[in-house]
Design an enzyme around this catalytic site. Structure first.
Site, PDB file in Angstrom:
ATOM      1  N   ASN A   1       0.842  -1.199   0.000  1.00 21.30           N
ATOM      2  CA  ASN A   1       0.000   0.000   0.000  1.00 21.30           C
ATOM      3  C   ASN A   1       0.879   1.251   0.000  1.00 21.30           C
ATOM      4  O   ASN A   1       1.959   1.277   0.610  1.00 21.30           O
ATOM      5  CB  ASN A   1      -1.019   0.004   1.146  1.00 21.30           C
ATOM      6  CG  ASN A   1      -0.444  -0.237   2.521  1.00 21.30           C
ATOM      7  OD1 ASN A   1       0.596  -0.863   2.682  1.00 21.30           O
ATOM      8  ND2 ASN A   1      -1.109   0.264   3.533  1.00 21.30           N
ATOM      9  N   ILE A   2       0.392   2.256  -0.700  1.00 22.45           N
ATOM     10  CA  ILE A   2       1.130   3.513  -0.860  1.00 22.45           C
ATOM     11  C   ILE A   2       0.168   4.649  -0.540  1.00 22.45           C
ATOM     12  O   ILE A   2      -0.805   4.864  -1.277  1.00 22.45           O
ATOM     13  CB  ILE A   2       1.677   3.648  -2.302  1.00 22.45           C
ATOM     14  CG1 ILE A   2       2.559   2.435  -2.664  1.00 22.45           C
ATOM     15  CG2 ILE A   2       2.467   4.959  -2.460  1.00 22.45           C
ATOM     16  CD1 ILE A   2       2.872   2.316  -4.148  1.00 22.45           C
TER      17      ILE A   2
ATOM     18  N   CYS B   1      -4.157   0.524  -2.451  1.00 19.13           N
ATOM     19  CA  CYS B   1      -3.981  -0.693  -1.649  1.00 19.13           C
ATOM     20  C   CYS B   1      -2.916  -1.597  -2.266  1.00 19.13           C
ATOM     21  O   CYS B   1      -2.631  -1.525  -3.471  1.00 19.13           O
ATOM     22  CB  CYS B   1      -5.288  -1.469  -1.590  1.00 19.13           C
ATOM     23  SG  CYS B   1      -6.615  -0.669  -0.691  1.00 19.13           S
TER      24      CYS B   1
ATOM     25  N   GLU C   1      -3.090  -4.781  -2.912  1.00 16.91           N
ATOM     26  CA  GLU C   1      -3.631  -5.708  -3.924  1.00 16.91           C
ATOM     27  C   GLU C   1      -3.679  -5.038  -5.291  1.00 16.91           C
ATOM     28  O   GLU C   1      -3.331  -5.627  -6.323  1.00 16.91           O
ATOM     29  CB  GLU C   1      -5.047  -6.151  -3.545  1.00 16.91           C
ATOM     30  CG  GLU C   1      -5.143  -6.898  -2.236  1.00 16.91           C
ATOM     31  CD  GLU C   1      -5.385  -5.977  -1.030  1.00 16.91           C
ATOM     32  OE1 GLU C   1      -4.822  -4.860  -0.996  1.00 16.91           O
ATOM     33  OE2 GLU C   1      -6.119  -6.401  -0.127  1.00 16.91           O
TER      34      GLU C   1
ATOM     35  N   CYS D   1     -10.215  -4.889   0.485  1.00 10.07           N
ATOM     36  CA  CYS D   1     -11.348  -3.953   0.537  1.00 10.07           C
ATOM     37  C   CYS D   1     -12.252  -4.204  -0.674  1.00 10.07           C
ATOM     38  O   CYS D   1     -11.892  -4.896  -1.629  1.00 10.07           O
ATOM     39  CB  CYS D   1     -10.835  -2.515   0.557  1.00 10.07           C
ATOM     40  SG  CYS D   1     -10.301  -1.910  -1.052  1.00 10.07           S
TER      41      CYS D   1
ATOM     42  N   CYS E   1     -10.770  -3.319  -4.142  1.00  9.28           N
ATOM     43  CA  CYS E   1      -9.806  -4.315  -4.633  1.00  9.28           C
ATOM     44  C   CYS E   1     -10.518  -5.587  -5.095  1.00  9.28           C
ATOM     45  O   CYS E   1     -10.112  -6.217  -6.081  1.00  9.28           O
ATOM     46  CB  CYS E   1      -8.774  -4.640  -3.557  1.00  9.28           C
ATOM     47  SG  CYS E   1      -7.619  -3.277  -3.304  1.00  9.28           S
TER      48      CYS E   1
HETATM   49  N1  THU Z   1      -5.281  -1.354   2.626  1.00 10.00           N
HETATM   50  C1  THU Z   1      -4.733  -2.198   1.697  1.00 10.00           C
HETATM   51  O1  THU Z   1      -3.595  -2.016   1.265  1.00 10.00           O
HETATM   52  N2  THU Z   1      -5.469  -3.249   1.285  1.00 10.00           N
HETATM   53  C2  THU Z   1      -6.746  -3.512   1.699  1.00 10.00           C
HETATM   54  O2  THU Z   1      -7.404  -4.385   1.153  1.00 10.00           O
HETATM   55  C3  THU Z   1      -7.311  -2.759   2.821  1.00 10.00           C
HETATM   56  C4  THU Z   1      -6.612  -1.501   3.163  1.00 10.00           C
HETATM   57  C5  THU Z   1      -4.480  -0.213   3.092  1.00 10.00           C
HETATM   58  C6  THU Z   1      -4.956   1.137   2.653  1.00 10.00           C
HETATM   59  C7  THU Z   1      -4.368   2.034   3.707  1.00 10.00           C
HETATM   60  O3  THU Z   1      -3.055   2.408   3.323  1.00 10.00           O
HETATM   61  C8  THU Z   1      -4.261   1.163   4.950  1.00 10.00           C
HETATM   62  O4  THU Z   1      -4.468  -0.165   4.503  1.00 10.00           O
HETATM   63  C9  THU Z   1      -5.254   1.498   6.030  1.00 10.00           C
HETATM   64  O5  THU Z   1      -6.538   1.552   5.520  1.00 10.00           O
END
Ligand code: THU
Length: 131
Positions: free
Chosen positions: A42-43, A53, A55, A90, A93
């Site tokens: 995630n960035i 995210c 994914e 989420c 994704c």
């Molecule tokens: N996040 C993801 O990378 N993948 C997900 O499926 C759920 C949420 C990240 C987004 C954000 O940077 C952090 O988790 C907190 O929400």
């Protein structure tokens, strides 16, 4: 590539997460049908909504390199990089995965050291929207 190996790559991908706002690190490892792995993290962004995210980072890396057929993804995440429970993808994704993956696509959710739960994309996104 075994399921456990893919989970280990997802955990490793958490290291590159850029998370100054949430401190919640997520890593993903996406396996193509040809056996290649694309990882993602995630960035986050100061303006919040541009955050991407893990994914989607992985799937967009793969698609941008011409890959469109996938068999499995592993996802790992946790606050301060500690995995205490599964980190399910989420809704956005799930919809992006549904664009490129069939209903039998496997989603591995890392639960802890050497432990994961296994779902199909149909489990996570029944009745997905398709044009
Ligand atoms: N996040 C993801 O990378 N993948 C997900 O499926 C759920 C949420 C990240 C987004 C954000 O940077 C952090 O988790 C907190 O929400």
């Amino acid at each position: 590539m075994t399921e456990q190996e893919l989970c280990t790559l997802a955990v490793k991908a958490m290291e590159n997460a850029y998370v100054p706002y949430s401190d919640f690190r997520v890593g993903a490892a996406l396996l193509t049908k040809g056996g290649k792995v694309y990882t993602g993290c995630n960035i986050e962004n100061a303006s919040y909504s541009p955050t991407v995210c893990a994914e989607r980072t992985a799937i967009f890396k793969a698609v941008s390199e011409g890959k469109r057929e996938f068999s499995m993804i592993a996802v790992a995440g946790g606050k301060d990089g500690k995995i205490e429970k599964i980190c399910p993808p989420c809704g956005v994704c799930r919809q992006v995965l549904a664009e490129f993956c069939k209903e039998d696509f496997i989603v591995l959710l890392v639960k802890g050291e050497g432990e994961y739960e296994k779902y199909s994309l149909a489990d996570l996104l029944p009745l997905s929207f398709k044009l």
